[in-house]
Design a protein around this motif. Structure first.
Motif, short mmCIF file in Angstrom:
data_model
loop_
_atom_site.label_atom_id
_atom_site.label_comp_id
_atom_site.label_asym_id
_atom_site.label_seq_id
_atom_site.Cartn_x
_atom_site.Cartn_y
_atom_site.Cartn_z
N ASP A 129 39.92 64.82 55.42
CA ASP A 129 39.19 64.21 56.57
C ASP A 129 38.29 63.96 55.68
O ASP A 129 37.27 62.79 55.91
CB ASP A 129 39.12 64.89 57.93
N TYR A 130 37.07 65.12 54.85
CA TYR A 130 36.45 64.41 53.83
C TYR A 130 36.45 63.99 53.01
O TYR A 130 35.47 63.96 51.85
CB TYR A 130 35.73 65.58 53.81
N GLY A 131 37.68 64.13 51.93
CA GLY A 131 37.71 63.40 50.98
C GLY A 131 37.26 64.16 49.66
O GLY A 131 37.34 63.66 48.90
N THR A 132 37.73 65.16 49.84
CA THR A 132 37.63 66.37 48.83
C THR A 132 38.64 66.02 47.61
O THR A 132 38.38 66.41 46.40
CB THR A 132 37.78 67.88 48.88
N TRP A 133 40.16 65.66 47.70
CA TRP A 133 40.95 65.51 47.08
C TRP A 133 40.11 63.92 46.18
O TRP A 133 40.19 63.95 44.74
CB TRP A 133 41.70 64.85 47.49
N GLU A 134 39.61 63.12 46.48
CA GLU A 134 39.34 62.05 45.91
C GLU A 134 37.77 62.04 44.79
O GLU A 134 38.30 62.24 43.76
CB GLU A 134 39.24 60.70 46.69
N PHE A 135 37.13 63.74 45.86
CA PHE A 135 35.90 63.57 45.50
C PHE A 135 36.06 64.16 43.82
O PHE A 135 35.98 64.51 43.07
CB PHE A 135 35.58 64.19 46.46
N VAL A 136 37.40 65.37 44.22
CA VAL A 136 36.77 66.60 42.87
C VAL A 136 37.30 65.65 42.53
O VAL A 136 37.35 65.73 40.22
CB VAL A 136 37.53 67.53 42.63
N LYS A 137 39.21 64.04 41.98
CA LYS A 137 39.37 63.74 41.17
C LYS A 137 37.96 62.77 40.17
O LYS A 137 37.80 62.42 38.85
CB LYS A 137 39.65 62.40 41.77
N GLU A 138 37.10 62.50 40.44
CA GLU A 138 35.46 61.63 40.60
C GLU A 138 35.16 62.17 39.58
O GLU A 138 34.40 61.38 38.13
CB GLU A 138 35.18 60.86 41.71
N LEU A 139 34.70 63.70 40.36
CA LEU A 139 33.88 64.46 39.24
C LEU A 139 34.67 64.65 38.24
O LEU A 139 34.16 65.05 37.06
CB LEU A 139 34.04 66.10 39.84
N LYS A 140 35.99 64.76 38.44
CA LYS A 140 37.04 65.21 37.00
C LYS A 140 36.77 63.70 35.72
O LYS A 140 36.64 63.88 34.78
CB LYS A 140 38.49 65.46 37.31
N GLU A 141 36.76 62.47 36.13
CA GLU A 141 36.51 61.30 35.72
C GLU A 141 34.86 61.72 35.00
O GLU A 141 35.06 61.19 34.02
CB GLU A 141 37.20 60.53 36.50
N LYS A 142 34.40 61.65 35.72
CA LYS A 142 33.19 62.28 35.27
C LYS A 142 32.81 63.11 34.07
O LYS A 142 31.83 62.79 33.09
CB LYS A 142 31.71 62.07 36.60
N GLY A 143 34.21 63.83 34.15
CA GLY A 143 33.30 65.31 33.05
C GLY A 143 32.43 66.38 33.78
O GLY A 143 32.49 67.43 32.68
N LEU A 144 32.82 66.50 35.29
CA LEU A 144 31.73 67.30 35.71
C LEU A 144 32.69 68.27 36.13
O LEU A 144 32.32 69.11 36.12
CB LEU A 144 31.21 66.80 36.60
N ILE A 145 33.87 68.28 35.67
CA ILE A 145 35.05 69.31 36.40
C ILE A 145 35.98 68.82 34.84
O ILE A 145 35.94 68.32 34.78
CB ILE A 145 35.48 69.79 37.61
N LYS A 146 36.16 69.89 34.54
CA LYS A 146 37.58 70.00 33.48
C LYS A 146 38.76 70.12 34.49
O LYS A 146 39.75 69.55 33.58
CB LYS A 146 37.72 70.81 32.34
N HIS A 147 39.22 71.10 35.20
CA HIS A 147 40.28 71.22 35.51
C HIS A 147 40.30 71.54 37.23
O HIS A 147 39.12 71.73 37.38
CB HIS A 147 41.09 73.05 35.21
#
Length: 147
Positions: A129-147
């Motif tokens: 409901d909170y869109g966590t999956w999309e959020f972490v995918k965006e963070l990964k695309e921005k290079g803010l998370i690697k894995h």
């Protein structure tokens, strides 16, 4: 350096240092002792450090900034933290802000691993409901998370 065979391509040590409990003097982290722990761990060939947004009320992430991030080259360690969303007491925006709070507390620039803290059947719908999956995918695309 000791590496897990499964993760040789990312150079992750087979043993990590969990930072849920740290040496304390009263209510404050004992930085002199924690510095020794960090240095000994790295010198022994290990490189994985694990914390979370909620550990020690945020003091764990701050302690890692002071004892690890500011004292050792960023490429010399792997850092993981966690996003806690156990119930709906926070809004989706507040939950997402927790990532940026953790990033600021650690000063690491990015996280090697960003984990969903205590993900269970009872809270997976909140993440959906909170869109966590999309959020972490965006963070990964921005290079803010690697894995």
């Amino acid at each position: 350096m000791m590496f897990s065979k499964q993760f040789q391509d990312i150079q992750l040590s087979a043993l990590g240092l969990g930072c849920m409990r740290l040496p304390m003097v009263g209510e404050e982290v004992d930085y002199e002792e924690f510095n020794k722990m960090i240095d000994t761990f790295l010198e022994a060939g290990f490189n994985y450090f694990d914390t979370a947004h909620v550990y020690l009320g945020g003091k764990s992430e701050i302690a890692l900034r002071e004892s690890l991030v500011r004292r050792h080259p960023r490429e010399s360690f792997q850092l993981a933290t966690k996003l806690p969303i156990w119930d709906r007491k926070v809004t989706p925006e507040e939950a997402k802000q927790r990532f940026y709070t953790s990033l600021e507390r650690t000063g690491a620039g990015y996280f090697d691993y960003y984990l969903l803290h205590c993900l269970t059947k009872s809270n997976i719908d909140i993440h959906e409901d909170y869109g966590t999956w999309e959020f972490v995918k965006e963070l990964k695309e921005k290079g803010l998370i690697k894995h």
